[in-house]
Enzyme design. Sequence first.
Site, PDB file in Angstrom:
ATOM      1  N   GLU A   1      46.870 -13.651  44.616  1.00  0.00           N
ATOM      2  CA  GLU A   1      47.740 -12.892  45.518  1.00  0.00           C
ATOM      3  C   GLU A   1      47.173 -13.062  46.906  1.00  0.00           C
ATOM      4  OE1 GLU A   1      50.319 -10.860  45.043  1.00  0.00           O
ATOM      5  OE2 GLU A   1      50.374 -10.635  42.857  1.00  0.00           O
TER       6      GLU A   1
ATOM      7  N   CYS B   1      48.677  -6.406  52.675  1.00  0.00           N
ATOM      8  CA  CYS B   1      49.374  -7.701  52.731  1.00  0.00           C
ATOM      9  C   CYS B   1      50.869  -7.466  52.779  1.00  0.00           C
ATOM     10  CB  CYS B   1      48.979  -8.598  51.560  1.00  0.00           C
ATOM     11  SG  CYS B   1      49.051  -7.792  49.981  1.00  0.00           S
TER      12      CYS B   1
END
Lengths: 1004, 1004
Positions: free
Chosen positions: A764, A798
């Site tokens: 990720e 993020c």
Amino acid sequence: MSSVTKGADAPLQREIERFGAQVFKAAGSKTGIKELPLLARQMMSFAMEDPVFRSQLFRLVDVFPTLRTDEEILSHMKEYFEGAQDGGRFAKIAAVGTRYATSSKLSRGITLSLTRKNLEGVAQHFIAGTSPKEISKVLTRYRVEGILGTVDVLGEKTLTEPEAAAYATRVEELAAELEKAASGWESTKLDFDTKGEFPKSSISVKSSALSAHYHPLSASVGIREVVNRFETVLKSFGGDSLIVFLDMEDYETKPLTWEVFSTLVRDPRFMDYHLGLVVQVYLRESLIDLNRFVSLSQERVKMGGTPLWVRVVKGAYFDSELVKAEAEGYQTPTFVHKVDSDYNFERAVDLLLGSIEYIRPTFGSHNVRSISYLHAKASELNVPSSDYEVQMLYGMADDLAKAVAGLGKRVRMYIPMGELIPGMSYLVRRLLENTANEGFLRQGFASRGSYKALLKAPKPTSDYYRPSSSEHQLALDQPYQHLGTLEFHRPHVSAEFGRALQAISSRSKPYFPLTVPYVGGREIDRGAKEVSINPAHPGDVVSEVINATSELVDEAVSAAMAALSDWSRTPIERRAGYLMEAARWMHDRRKEIAALEVLEAGKPWKEADADVVEAIDFCNYYAHEMVRLGKGVGLLSPKGEHNDMFYRPKGVAAVIGPWNFPLAIPTGMTVAALVAGNTVVLKPAEQTPATAKVLVDAFRAVGLPDGVLNFLPGPGEEVGAHLVRHKDVAVVAFTGSRSVGLEIIETASKWQKGQVHIKKVIAELGGKDAIIVDSDADLDQVVPGVIYSAFGFSGQKCSACSRLIVLRSSAEQVISRVIGAMDTLLVGDPQRPETDMGPLIDYASQQRLKYYSDMAQSQGEVATAKLAIPDEGYYVLPSVALELPKESPVLTEEIFGPLLAVEIAEDLEEAVWLANSTDYALTAGLFSRSPQNIEFIKNELLAGNIYINRHITGAVPGRHPFGGFKMSGIGSKSGGPDYLFQFLDPYVISENTVRQGFTPDIVN
Amino acid sequence: MSSVTKGADAPLQREIERFGAQVFKAAGSKTGIKELPLLARQMMSFAMEDPVFRSQLFRLVDVFPTLRTDEEILSHMKEYFEGAQDGGRFAKIAAVGTRYATSSKLSRGITLSLTRKNLEGVAQHFIAGTSPKEISKVLTRYRVEGILGTVDVLGEKTLTEPEAAAYATRVEELAAELEKAASGWESTKLDFDTKGEFPKSSISVKSSALSAHYHPLSASVGIREVVNRFETVLKSFGGDSLIVFLDMEDYETKPLTWEVFSTLVRDPRFMDYHLGLVVQVYLRESLIDLNRFVSLSQERVKMGGTPLWVRVVKGAYFDSELVKAEAEGYQTPTFVHKVDSDYNFERAVDLLLGSIEYIRPTFGSHNVRSISYLHAKASELNVPSSDYEVQMLYGMADDLAKAVAGLGKRVRMYIPMGELIPGMSYLVRRLLENTANEGFLRQGFASRGSYKALLKAPKPTSDYYRPSSSEHQLALDQPYQHLGTLEFHRPHVSAEFGRALQAISSRSKPYFPLTVPYVGGREIDRGAKEVSINPAHPGDVVSEVINATSELVDEAVSAAMAALSDWSRTPIERRAGYLMEAARWMHDRRKEIAALEVLEAGKPWKEADADVVEAIDFCNYYAHEMVRLGKGVGLLSPKGEHNDMFYRPKGVAAVIGPWNFPLAIPTGMTVAALVAGNTVVLKPAEQTPATAKVLVDAFRAVGLPDGVLNFLPGPGEEVGAHLVRHKDVAVVAFTGSRSVGLEIIETASKWQKGQVHIKKVIAELGGKDAIIVDSDADLDQVVPGVIYSAFGFSGQKCSACSRLIVLRSSAEQVISRVIGAMDTLLVGDPQRPETDMGPLIDYASQQRLKYYSDMAQSQGEVATAKLAIPDEGYYVLPSVALELPKESPVLTEEIFGPLLAVEIAEDLEEAVWLANSTDYALTAGLFSRSPQNIEFIKNELLAGNIYINRHITGAVPGRHPFGGFKMSGIGSKSGGPDYLFQFLDPYVISENTVRQGFTPDIVN
């Protein structure tokens, strides 16, 4: 409280029925929607018949004021109604044949102006006027008919400081006008009760409109601002000029409003003022509040003040309370059955009439049973009609109001003043009430129920008596559900959290001297030491650990390999059981863990709590998911053959976690691996080892076998790299930066001697996430959504919004409100509850932000919040960058901090093109009320998580499986139904069941 | 054929009822299972009540003869019955209290010997004896009671040449004994019909027992062998000594048996022999066969031969016909409703009695209605009782036989002779018939139905009249189903296939001069040429192509990128539609395509056809799967929010295919990518470009837009490598060798400048697949399963069995039968239908096999098939390697050819340990009848596909999702529900539906 037993209450019920029949008779059948203009009435009546039409109609009403051009109105109408069963009906009613309308310019013009007129007509029916002057005329008119009034100033959501100030000014202007008007009115018996004369006029004020900080955690700031503004307002008129009601809003702000009210009524300067509070009896705790109110008034009367006013209402935020409670996993604060609110209303009547000597009670209701009960109970208790008051809403049931007044009751109308845009949400609420299945107006008047049935005593459901409980079911035999975040709006919760923080900071430093690494059940206590610090006070050492080495990596992988055989054969239910037990362990310590995150990661309270909740959710969700997968997947099986697909663990998993969700993300990756039957070597981020260590503590506490979970703090370049390269590591789960991620992927793909699997990497990585604001968006939704997405946890997610893409037509308005709201952010030490934004994680981050901010300044313009920030700590101010050139790195590179870049697009297509113009595809958002535009972006916007009409961070496992594509990562979504596959190898069992001469599954 | 109309048939039905009542009366109530010994009867009656018990009981009977020790019997009994509802019952009946039995050695012994005795008693009831002597005594006894006999020699499945020879010998011995016995019998009227005297005794022979090649494609070989053996048998006795019936077996071998029969009856040497055929009226085409039979007999009579005998039966292979048809996707050859067979039986009676002058008909049935119909119809047609015969099975209904004989009919018993092991499957079939719900014996005798009801005319269902159709539903709106393989047992199918082959080889060479590469819709016709050859005749050039270059790779990826935007936005249903259309295109040309594979890949007919079928299945399956995924995945959604997960294409996919499934595997990977919305650059294997090109042709034919599918033949080192490295390739799907696979994985993981995604690699690599044979396995299943798994397509499948692991206790028997069966394999040019094994793909493969074979020879022993192989072509002989040292590379490395290594294990645990001792985990097999052992290996055997009691190759999409782990590959299983995920990026849409003041999804 009285109980409803037939024998004792028979005379009361007889009086209710007698009085009620009189009311019905006097009101006639035109009450409620029958008072609306013909076309609107027809529309309402169709809405009652067809829930889909009703929804679409209210959506149109909701968006209507923001539609600037006829084209926009037309396209929305088409989108809402075309194809819908009742589109034709609506067209007829609103004189809009959409097909017809589009076919001819002329008729389209007529159509649209009729629609507009029609909707505005409906609005005007519920909103009395836009200026104090208009309103005072309405009050005068009512007074002639023997009816009083209280005026409410409608307003947009207050998101900025200027908006709060402007609202206060409008209230002052209204008060002045009403004072003036009242001076022209003669006193009548309407202005007296047995306690004396009271002001002829009244206003109702929403506290939340007076401050942008009117939220639970920033309560101290919000209350101070509201009290200050209230004082100014009150001081602008005399205590005997106006009755001032503080409206009650959502449940979260109730303690704040009580605090504001208590402060004001105890203020010696306002002892002769007529002040009132609202109590919503749909709240489970409302009778407690009423008792508290009576005490407060008693106290004030004893101090020589005027008795306090109170308005009992059933409550108008039912939908949003329910949604919020479900979204956050809170206890639902309201009753869920209307009848329980009706029943509770009568208990409130009992309570208040029983304390009549200290208070001035008023009752807001259109329910003839409720009103008749009030009358009958008052008669029974010998409370004269002058001593209580019935309140009703303007435009809802004028004939009913007149009928009740005609029967000798004091009636006061609640009269909204305001513009169309802020008025629409008020309007929608009124329309909803008029058309609700359970609403009295619909039952009593629209649907012509029988009087007698309508006057029956409400019978409470069993839910009315349900004791409140906040126990979350963390159990495998219960379906997975999101754990509630802490209800910081409950004062004791905040207090406990404060104490948990206190408890840590009162320790000696380092707060957490950890005996890690932890390998094969053994604590390593020798080696080079490393510390983590509090980014708000870099001098404060939070934890101290021993750094792992390459040799220790080998040992840890060996331990994990050794544990694999037994662990992979442990029944799935048992493995899932460990996760549930660890989740419960963390749940029992949630405040202490979150407090640690506040100190180690610099997270504000809510963010820290949310991280703990997510960690618990991951345990709970993956445990349930694995149990589901353990049952296997059915396959096509011809007769004589059984085919099934099952899943086995891959082996040893290396988990490399980040610091920004220091517990949740390592937990998610780790427990997914574990429950799938893999063993794990976990390397936490260097900044937050103590928080990640909590996970290890939890699993040690619940007895996870040695070697199944190993923990190796240390530098990524040594520990992480060696781990990824190791031949016996079968899976690498990584969350972090793009550059490290790509390195891991490349390293893991090289086959190592002795390696007997192909490594699986789940990565990720970053994001450069955009929110698009459509021209019809609801700015009351947009502004808080963008602010929270961009600046929550200082943008260090993020998923954070780092680009805001607005359409030129609404750009100015959006940008100015966003910047205004940014200016209200409270930046400071996250240990303080009100802090919206704490420091960045470290010095390097602070420098990086400065670098990009300088770049933005040189390439365009930067608006930075006008705030003071602490001297110590890695703080940066939130800021908005504008007018950047398209190729600016500020628009394409991940910055990971509170710098929001704004871009302007000519239309939605360009907006999507801009949004897609980066290497990333993680999250994205759209605010729009156009179904067609929403559909368009669903197909075109490139992002792993697309959020519509909400913030773009805060994914909840099971609801918002999280993760992106392009350079944002590889692997399927965490917290989603595909995630565990990545830790598993599927295998198929195909069994031929045919025996010589027979096939057991053919019955013949 | 007569129709059943009430009026016309009333006298017939009256006669049926009259005669039937007499039969019932004479037979009494003890017919059927009532004739069994008490305990066995009880057992049967419980089986009728409880289908689970029935299944488990038959499983026990099935495995019983192979159980060597008491321990084995006990453990199987426990596994079958413990925990089952009726375990207790069984224990009681068989005098086996399993718990009791395990608790004491003594009682266990008693229990077991009782069980054994009991089961053997049941067997003896149905099997008359083990030697010709015993049997002739039985016949003599029957003759005394006025009943004739025909004797059947039970045998194991004939898998080797010695087994066929032994069976023939046993038949000869039986014939001699019967001839001798008959000479001692006086002629009676039982031995005459109106055509004269006929032999006093009879045998029934199964053709399949006389050859190991008695299969459709090797028909020419099998028929020759059977006819030869039959001739020898017939010549061993005189034409008037015995009536010889050829039993009819499964539908697949019916044309062979007809051929054998026709050959024998036309042979001038056997004109005076009494030969008979069996016709099964459960077959839809049986009346056609009967007409053919009558003509054949007529022809023979005209030539001066004896009239032919025929036995009409309903058919005993219903279960296996159904299973086979469903497994292979064939048309079901039988009626599916019992009543239709009953009805058809009567039509057969009509037909045969109508042609009585040319034939000697016999009718096998225990159904009193059927027998009574035969009687009544014969009376109606004035056919005397001497001219037809009723046949019944020994042990099934003795009293019924006597009753019918007593009423003046000629009755002949079908009497099995044999040992327990081969007898068990016969026994199970008999038990099944006795306990079947629809069976007459159960209805007529066990359940005591009313006579009248039992004698009613069978009424055919609509299915009886259904025209046969072989149309497969290749349509999106039909659920996915496996396409049937070609029914080579239907002569016209084989003939057409032969013509398709002929058509290609009559072309000039190269057969396929291809205009490829194909890029962006453009055919590339200039560049270096390359050819593919026929491995059976290396001089024959099959196709000629232009090799692609790196520059062309860039062009192809650009074309794919350009096509991506439109293709990814093409609605899923439409994309799936292209797949279905391409599938139909291939379906229409299936024989031509398979013929090409025979030539280009050296595949035998069945293998070539299966590859085409799999390609079509992949199109069909993935099309359906994508439509399913297109609907999105539901997620948890709290009120006020809608969450859904959808999937988008990843981009450009590079597909690199192998030569061993030259159409199916490239098709699977390609169409999965396409239907998911990706565009594709396909590189075929260098050996088989023409076959892979068929896929391109199919998609061009159905109008796939240019650039969506590009085709680049060429060397892997240049074309493949450049493709994998290309920055715009998002997915690489590869099937091939381990070394190339690892190289691809490493190359693809390197980020290239300008690359905006992380590449996904799906790699299906090698295998070293083992089959384990448990001690209780059914060798009739094991041997063909192992032979096909190891030597099918010369072992050139990654799923092929290359290791056989047997338990020491049964090792000798298993190995000798496997080697014996290997010796029967027909190795030769795959253009010939009977070829079991063609050549290897190329010279390198031939050398590799030689290398490993030499190594096996030097390290252990090698048994090689004793066969001649063609001089030309890359042939190697099938062989079995024994006695290898544990660390031999022959046991661990992928050889990819027909070399099977055998290992011996002491127990199942060691067997599993051996099976798991390689780097691979692709397929594995177990033959066992122990539920506990099956459960054990399900958890312990490491393989992506575990097959139990069947061959381990030939995965069917949707039934056997295929693929392994460890070094066998990475990625989820092709043809499985997770496969498409690999070509897709998931994304989540989360829409907040709350509007100011209302939530459309809360209805209130």
